[in-house]
Design a protein around this motif. Sequence first.
Motif, PDB file in Angstrom:
ATOM      1  N   ALA A 190      40.560  37.419  38.302  1.00  0.00           N
ATOM      2  CA  ALA A 190      39.210  37.989  38.336  1.00  0.00           C
ATOM      3  C   ALA A 190      38.227  36.970  38.890  1.00  0.00           C
ATOM      4  CB  ALA A 190      38.793  38.437  36.939  1.00  0.00           C
ATOM      5  N   LYS A 191      38.371  35.699  38.496  1.00  0.00           N
ATOM      6  CA  LYS A 191      37.484  34.645  38.988  1.00  0.00           C
ATOM      7  C   LYS A 191      37.712  34.385  40.477  1.00  0.00           C
ATOM      8  CE  LYS A 191      37.610  32.295  34.491  1.00  0.00           C
ATOM      9  NZ  LYS A 191      38.137  31.099  33.776  1.00  0.00           N
ATOM     10  N   LEU A 192      38.985  34.302  40.875  1.00  0.00           N
ATOM     11  CA  LEU A 192      39.292  34.037  42.279  1.00  0.00           C
ATOM     12  C   LEU A 192      38.799  35.168  43.168  1.00  0.00           C
ATOM     13  CD1 LEU A 192      40.824  32.198  44.330  1.00  0.00           C
ATOM     14  CD2 LEU A 192      42.811  33.653  43.968  1.00  0.00           C
ATOM     15  N   ALA A 193      39.022  36.402  42.744  1.00  0.00           N
ATOM     16  CA  ALA A 193      38.597  37.555  43.549  1.00  0.00           C
ATOM     17  C   ALA A 193      37.085  37.588  43.711  1.00  0.00           C
ATOM     18  CB  ALA A 193      39.095  38.849  42.911  1.00  0.00           C
ATOM     19  N   ALA A 194      36.371  37.349  42.621  1.00  0.00           N
ATOM     20  CA  ALA A 194      34.903  37.438  42.659  1.00  0.00           C
ATOM     21  C   ALA A 194      34.268  36.256  43.386  1.00  0.00           C
ATOM     22  CB  ALA A 194      34.359  37.538  41.238  1.00  0.00           C
ATOM     23  N   ASN A 195      34.780  35.062  43.144  1.00  0.00           N
ATOM     24  CA  ASN A 195      34.103  33.858  43.618  1.00  0.00           C
ATOM     25  C   ASN A 195      34.571  33.360  44.974  1.00  0.00           C
ATOM     26  OD1 ASN A 195      32.724  33.810  41.134  1.00  0.00           O
ATOM     27  ND2 ASN A 195      34.319  32.575  40.180  1.00  0.00           N
ATOM     28  N   THR A 196      35.814  33.631  45.322  1.00  0.00           N
ATOM     29  CA  THR A 196      36.381  33.082  46.556  1.00  0.00           C
ATOM     30  C   THR A 196      36.631  34.144  47.620  1.00  0.00           C
ATOM     31  OG1 THR A 196      37.458  31.317  45.282  1.00  0.00           O
ATOM     32  CG2 THR A 196      38.300  31.742  47.506  1.00  0.00           C
TER      33      THR A 196
ATOM     34  N   TYR B 143      42.835  31.108  51.583  1.00  0.00           N
ATOM     35  CA  TYR B 143      44.285  31.254  51.473  1.00  0.00           C
ATOM     36  C   TYR B 143      44.901  30.023  50.812  1.00  0.00           C
ATOM     37  CZ  TYR B 143      49.151  32.049  52.881  1.00  0.00           C
ATOM     38  OH  TYR B 143      50.510  32.245  52.883  1.00  0.00           O
ATOM     39  N   ALA B 144      44.401  28.833  51.164  1.00  0.00           N
ATOM     40  CA  ALA B 144      44.896  27.604  50.549  1.00  0.00           C
ATOM     41  C   ALA B 144      44.623  27.603  49.045  1.00  0.00           C
ATOM     42  CB  ALA B 144      44.254  26.386  51.217  1.00  0.00           C
ATOM     43  N   THR B 145      43.423  28.059  48.663  1.00  0.00           N
ATOM     44  CA  THR B 145      43.085  28.146  47.238  1.00  0.00           C
ATOM     45  C   THR B 145      44.007  29.133  46.526  1.00  0.00           C
ATOM     46  OG1 THR B 145      40.760  27.627  47.712  1.00  0.00           O
ATOM     47  CG2 THR B 145      41.235  28.685  45.600  1.00  0.00           C
ATOM     48  N   TYR B 146      44.268  30.252  47.167  1.00  0.00           N
ATOM     49  CA  TYR B 146      45.182  31.265  46.618  1.00  0.00           C
ATOM     50  C   TYR B 146      46.563  30.656  46.387  1.00  0.00           C
ATOM     51  CZ  TYR B 146      47.984  35.596  46.561  1.00  0.00           C
ATOM     52  OH  TYR B 146      48.861  36.596  46.227  1.00  0.00           O
ATOM     53  N   CYS B 147      47.062  29.945  47.369  1.00  0.00           N
ATOM     54  CA  CYS B 147      48.405  29.369  47.263  1.00  0.00           C
ATOM     55  C   CYS B 147      48.452  28.259  46.220  1.00  0.00           C
ATOM     56  CB  CYS B 147      48.851  28.834  48.618  1.00  0.00           C
ATOM     57  SG  CYS B 147      49.095  30.118  49.877  1.00  0.00           S
TER      58      CYS B 147
END
Length: 593
Positions: free
Chosen positions: A48-54, A84-88
């Motif tokens: 939820a944080k990654l989707a909203a903030n990044t 993408y790097a943050t996701y990985c």
Amino acid sequence: MAEYKAPLREMHFLLHEVFAADQLWARLPGLAGAVERETADAILEEMAKLAANTLDPLNRSGDEEGCHWVEGEVTTPAGMKEAYATYCEGGWGALLGNPEYGGMGMPKMLGAQVEEMINSASISFALYPMLTAGACLAIDTHASEALKQKYLPKMYEGTWAGVMDLTEPHAGTDLGMIRTKAEPQEDGSYRITGSKIFITGGDQDLSENIVHLVLAKLPDAPAGSRGISLFLVPKYLVNEDGSLGERNGVHCGSIEHKMGIKASATCAMNFDGAKGWLVGEVNKGLAAMFTMMNYERLGVGIQGLGASERSYQNAREYALERIQSRAPSGPQQPDKAADPIIVHPDVRRMLLTQKALIGAGRALSTYVAQWLDIAKFGEGEEKQHAEGMVALLTPVAKAFITDAGLECTVLGQQVFGGHGYIREWGQEQLVRDVRITQIYEGTNGIQALDLVGRKTVANGGAYFELFATDVQAFIDREGGREEMAEFVLPLSAGLQCLKEVTASLIARAKEDPNAPGAASVEYLHLFGYVAYAYMWARMAAKALPKAGEDDFYKGQVKTARFYFARLLPRTQSLAASVKAGSGTLMDIEAELF
């Protein structure tokens, strides 16, 4: 535009109350001990944080800029590579992966919620890891141990991406017509030659390597779809020590200029004697590909759901804040020049239609994911039963949720009036992006044909009976609760209607070869509305006892009532259309069109 906020409360409700996911996970042999409720909730919170903030902040800028193609190389819009790097780095690419090769081994029921959040934030971004996850599944299920060891760890890390290469310029749905060739080599590899189009993520600058799963035919292959094999073809060859070697004969000839998903590169790929390795058995490529397609098609349904949720959040905020005219019953805010537009019945109709379709769509995607988990991690008859349910429900999940997705995003745009037509509000992009979900991964018309032809008529309704039995068991269980009558009775009537139409269609197909195709889309929609009614009845059953003490549960019950009163009646016209037969479609000569 409203800031995206993941619907975690709704997700927790479905996982822990409606479907009791933690109990299922605890008893499935392949999942026991792998995930508990606290772990699942923590995963959802982090996404939820990654989707909203990044991810969400890149959605509009990615649409504005799009991808770039220069001399065979594709670059993605600004910020995508860093996101993408943050996701990985967060390990998200390994979520559903096989633990033997570095995956986390999480269930699809959890993955479905994660995917929704990513797609709400950006369908374009979501496509890159989605294709990789699908490719990993096909490799893990069908490839040799050597290929698994060499490719899966890097793909789970996201260091290497995966894509599937099916479509050719002359062959869309009819894959039996493909011309891409695979010639055996002395070292056990194959020389792949041919061209593919509409390849999502065929080239990009996000990962170090791209692993293509390519459908091709050997020189002595049987004609048609029986002669298709699947090959793993990397962009860069991989050395024995796992490092990247020389460039393979794989090149992007161009990228498409599209109405939506502009931050996702849709490529024309050329294979010029590229080196590849067989995945699975010779001439069994479609079976290997369809291993990932069941997951991918549910994933596309979830794309439609994600876009719908994003549109609804925007529209809801706008309707609560935008003041325009007075309520029909009199001023609601006398101290202001006008009332917020949410007081108007038609605005409420649009918002409630969105809310009802989204809630049921989220439940249905979770329901299908449940059967995928049982099919993957279960054993014996239960596993076999789940495989039948997955076969039946996959085309419904893909097509009906995405058809509802277009309706929802158009309604969300409409709530804004003229502002919905303006780019800065974000609503028109969602309409453009969600439109592709009805087309790729097998058009919704093809999904409808699959549901009626292969999954219903061909087996005399055997798969359908699995679903009907499940719904009837719920009706029998809840029918004795007086407070559930308003949901159980119309659900029972809807199921009976669907049963009658199904039996009629199976009988007619024996005499009229055009009957399945003539009825397919209306039948799928009829099935979809009854399935959504089943989902809302299950949610109402859990929410009713708590509706007096909690606004969330009260909202669930009232939305369920809206669905049964205003949307389920659509089944009546759909049933009439199915029963009308093929005559009026097929009797008109081609030259009269």
